[in-house]
Write an enzyme that holds these catalytic residues in place. Structure first.
Site, PDB file in Angstrom:
ATOM      1  CB  CYS A  39      -0.940   0.015   1.202  1.00  0.00           C
ATOM      2  SG  CYS A  39      -0.087   0.198   2.785  1.00  0.00           S
ATOM      3  CG  ASP A  41      -0.415   3.458   4.181  1.00  0.00           C
ATOM      4  OD1 ASP A  41      -0.488   4.032   3.079  1.00  0.00           O
ATOM      5  OD2 ASP A  41      -1.401   3.156   4.863  1.00  0.00           O
ATOM      6  CB  CYS A  64      -5.041   4.084   5.447  1.00  0.00           C
ATOM      7  SG  CYS A  64      -4.548   2.833   6.650  1.00  0.00           S
ATOM      8  CB  CYS A 108      -3.225  -0.470   9.371  1.00  0.00           C
ATOM      9  SG  CYS A 108      -4.081  -0.428   7.769  1.00  0.00           S
TER      10      CYS A 108
HETATM   11 FE1  FES Z   1      -1.614   0.061   4.309  1.00  0.00          FE
HETATM   12 FE2  FES Z   1      -3.159   1.122   6.149  1.00  0.00          FE
HETATM   13  S1  FES Z   1      -3.689   0.700   4.053  1.00  0.00           S
HETATM   14  S2  FES Z   1      -1.073   0.574   6.347  1.00  0.00           S
END
Ligand code: FES
Length: 133
Positions: A39, A41, A64, A108
């Site tokens: 993702c 992040d 997110c 996450c």
């Molecule tokens: Fe990847 Fe939250 S969508 S850490």
């Protein structure tokens, strides 16, 4: 496993909209930064450790809502803990402290755990201090 159906439960929303301990920690002596390869992040965790105990924790997370909430609650979980206690924390503890996470958001909490592992490892490498795996 702390899994819920809602994407964002009330505790997640509360930490996302009012995150604790955001920002750089100028006198941090342990920093861990990790990025989720899927993702994208990024979570950066700053710790100030003295006499084998985490006295302060701050974070900067670009991602997110759940990743920000997970980092926020992680700083609360690690504060005041010994290195051994902090080293025993897992993504499950993070998810539980958030009242659970939806299955697609479990990673996450993993990001937060990984940031903690990275910070503790950096501290171990620099100081030779024993840190639980
Ligand atoms: Fe990847 Fe939250 S969508 S850490």
């Amino acid at each position: 496993m702390a899994v819920i159906d809602d994407d964002y439960g009330p505790i997640v929303m509360e930490h996302f909209t009012n995150p604790r301990n955001v920002g750089d920690l100028k006198d941090a002596n342990a920093v861990g930064m990790v990025r989720n390869g899927v993702c994208g992040d990024v979570a950066k965790l700053f710790l100030r450790i003295e006499a084998g105990r985490i006295l302060e924790a701050k974070f900067r997370t670009f991602g997110c809502g759940a990743s920000i909430a997970a980092s926020s609650v992680l700083t609360e979980l690690v504060r005041g803990r010994s290195l051994e206690e902090a080293g025993a924390l897992t993504q499950e503890d993070v998810a539980r402290a958030l009242g659970g996470l939806a299955e697609p958001k479990i990673h996450c909490a993993v990001l937060a755990e990984d940031a903690l592992r990275a910070a503790l490892e950096a501290y171990r490498v620099r100081t030779g201090a024993a840190v639980a795996p």
